[in-house]
Design a protein around this motif. Structure first.
Motif, mmCIF file in Angstrom:
data_model
loop_
_atom_site.group_PDB
_atom_site.id
_atom_site.type_symbol
_atom_site.label_atom_id
_atom_site.label_comp_id
_atom_site.label_asym_id
_atom_site.label_seq_id
_atom_site.Cartn_x
_atom_site.Cartn_y
_atom_site.Cartn_z
ATOM 1 N N SER A 136 26.923 15.865 -27.308
ATOM 2 C CA SER A 136 25.956 15.626 -28.367
ATOM 3 C C SER A 136 25.082 16.005 -27.624
ATOM 4 C CB SER A 136 26.389 14.839 -29.188
ATOM 5 O OG SER A 136 24.731 14.889 -30.325
ATOM 6 N N THR A 137 23.404 15.937 -27.418
ATOM 7 C CA THR A 137 22.954 15.841 -26.689
ATOM 8 C C THR A 137 22.583 14.290 -26.655
ATOM 9 O OG1 THR A 137 21.452 16.916 -28.829
ATOM 10 C CG2 THR A 137 21.808 17.782 -26.376
ATOM 11 N N ALA A 138 23.315 13.698 -27.860
ATOM 12 C CA ALA A 138 23.184 12.186 -28.683
ATOM 13 C C ALA A 138 23.611 11.335 -27.108
ATOM 14 C CB ALA A 138 23.605 11.956 -29.786
ATOM 15 N N GLY A 139 25.167 12.337 -26.069
ATOM 16 C CA GLY A 139 25.307 11.062 -25.744
ATOM 17 C C GLY A 139 24.095 11.305 -24.331
ATOM 18 N N VAL A 236 22.759 23.122 -25.159
ATOM 19 C CA VAL A 236 22.396 23.522 -26.008
ATOM 20 C C VAL A 236 21.523 23.571 -27.501
ATOM 21 C CG1 VAL A 236 24.332 24.550 -27.466
ATOM 22 C CG2 VAL A 236 22.831 26.060 -27.248
ATOM 23 N N ARG A 237 19.960 24.072 -27.518
ATOM 24 C CA ARG A 237 19.158 23.903 -28.871
ATOM 25 C C ARG A 237 18.630 24.570 -29.348
ATOM 26 N NH1 ARG A 237 17.701 19.925 -24.415
ATOM 27 N NH2 ARG A 237 18.334 17.636 -24.637
ATOM 28 N N PRO A 238 17.871 24.373 -30.187
ATOM 29 C CA PRO A 238 17.220 25.627 -31.251
ATOM 30 C C PRO A 238 15.720 25.873 -30.271
ATOM 31 C CG PRO A 238 17.085 23.485 -32.564
ATOM 32 C CD PRO A 238 18.459 23.763 -31.114
ATOM 33 N N ALA A 242 12.755 20.978 -28.203
ATOM 34 C CA ALA A 242 12.481 20.478 -26.783
ATOM 35 C C ALA A 242 13.236 19.571 -26.620
ATOM 36 C CB ALA A 242 10.924 21.239 -26.185
ATOM 37 N N ALA A 243 13.421 18.116 -27.252
ATOM 38 C CA ALA A 243 14.206 17.230 -26.972
ATOM 39 C C ALA A 243 14.338 16.347 -28.147
ATOM 40 C CB ALA A 243 13.299 15.877 -25.926
#
Length: 251
Positions: A136-139, A236-238, A242-243
């Motif tokens: 996850s971007t939480a990583g 990968v994000r929508p 942006a962050a």
């Protein structure tokens, strides 16, 4: 079974990204073993896709050991998609229940570790194995109220990076997929302990958050690159995000 077919094991396959990954891989002709705790959902997925399934709790060492034996007995294993995971609670660190942190670590981190250890011999012997870690971007970035989940996903990221170093030179790729905001039917509802109204606020006003199919498409794309090409990390994000703290919402 045919010797030329590609075989995958997908954990956390009863819903969301896991189920979408099973659907996309079977549509491409892969032989997929879907793994999760809920047999009714797995049976329906098997009816829809033709996959096989096993009821497995990745937090149970005996379950995962049995999975390794049974999956290997079916033939070579070319991909393990470590998708089982999730978040519990959104309390600040000062108020968090250590049992929630332990549950997240067991599922996200040790579940991935157990499944990887159980399937690694079969992945190695296939001659072209892949270990996919769904992080996850939480990583990478902390945020308030996310301490336990952030810690677990940082640990998964570290595991993927370490395993890639340790397997260098062997015929096994290690691929990490790190999604940002994904709207699935269960993730946020489970995080907020069944409070669907609170869960809906996570996505309020966000145009087109990612879907389970979007992330599954990323998994399948990485798996289907020529095997000398390793996608180490795919974030990968929508477009609206942006962050972690930069999300555009309609007024």
């Amino acid at each position: 079974m045919r010797d030329d077919v590609l075989r995958a094991v997908v954990t956390g396959a009863s819903s969301g990204i896991g189920a979408a990954t099973v659907r996309q891989l079977t549509a491409l002709g892969w032989d997929v073993l879907a793994v999760a705790r809920r047999e009714d959902r797995l049976a329906e997925l098997a009816r829809q896709t033709g996959c096989e399934y096993r009821v497995v709790d990745v937090t149970d060492p005996a379950d995962v050991e049995r999975l390794g034996v049974e999956a290997s007995a079916r033939g070579p294993v070319h991909a393990l998609v470590n998708n089982a995971g999730g978040a519990v609670g959104a309390e600040p660190v000062a108020d968090a229940d250590p049992r929630d942190w332990q549950a997240m670590f067991e599922l996200n981190v040790l579940g991935t570790l157990r499944a990887t250890q159980a399937l690694l011999p079969a992945l190695r012997s296939s001659g072209r194995g892949d270990v996919v870690v769904m992080s996850s971007t939480a990583g990478f970035v902390a945020y308030e109220g996310g301490g336990g989940y952030v810690a677990a996903k940082h640990a998964e990221h570290a595991m993927a990076a370490t395993l890639r170093l340790e397997l260098a030179g062997e015929p096994v790729r290690v691929i990490e997929i790190a999604p940002g905001m994904v709207r699935t039917e269960e993730f946020s509802v489970k995080r907020y302990r069944g409070d669907a109204e609170r869960a809906a606020t996570v996505y309020a006003g966000v145009r087109e958050p990612l879907t389970a199919d979007d992330v599954a498409d990323c998994v399948v794309w990485t798996l289907t690159r020529p095997h000398h090409v390793n996608v180490d990390l795919l974030v990968v994000r929508p477009r609206a995000q942006a962050a972690q703290h930069k999300v555009v919402r309609d007024q």
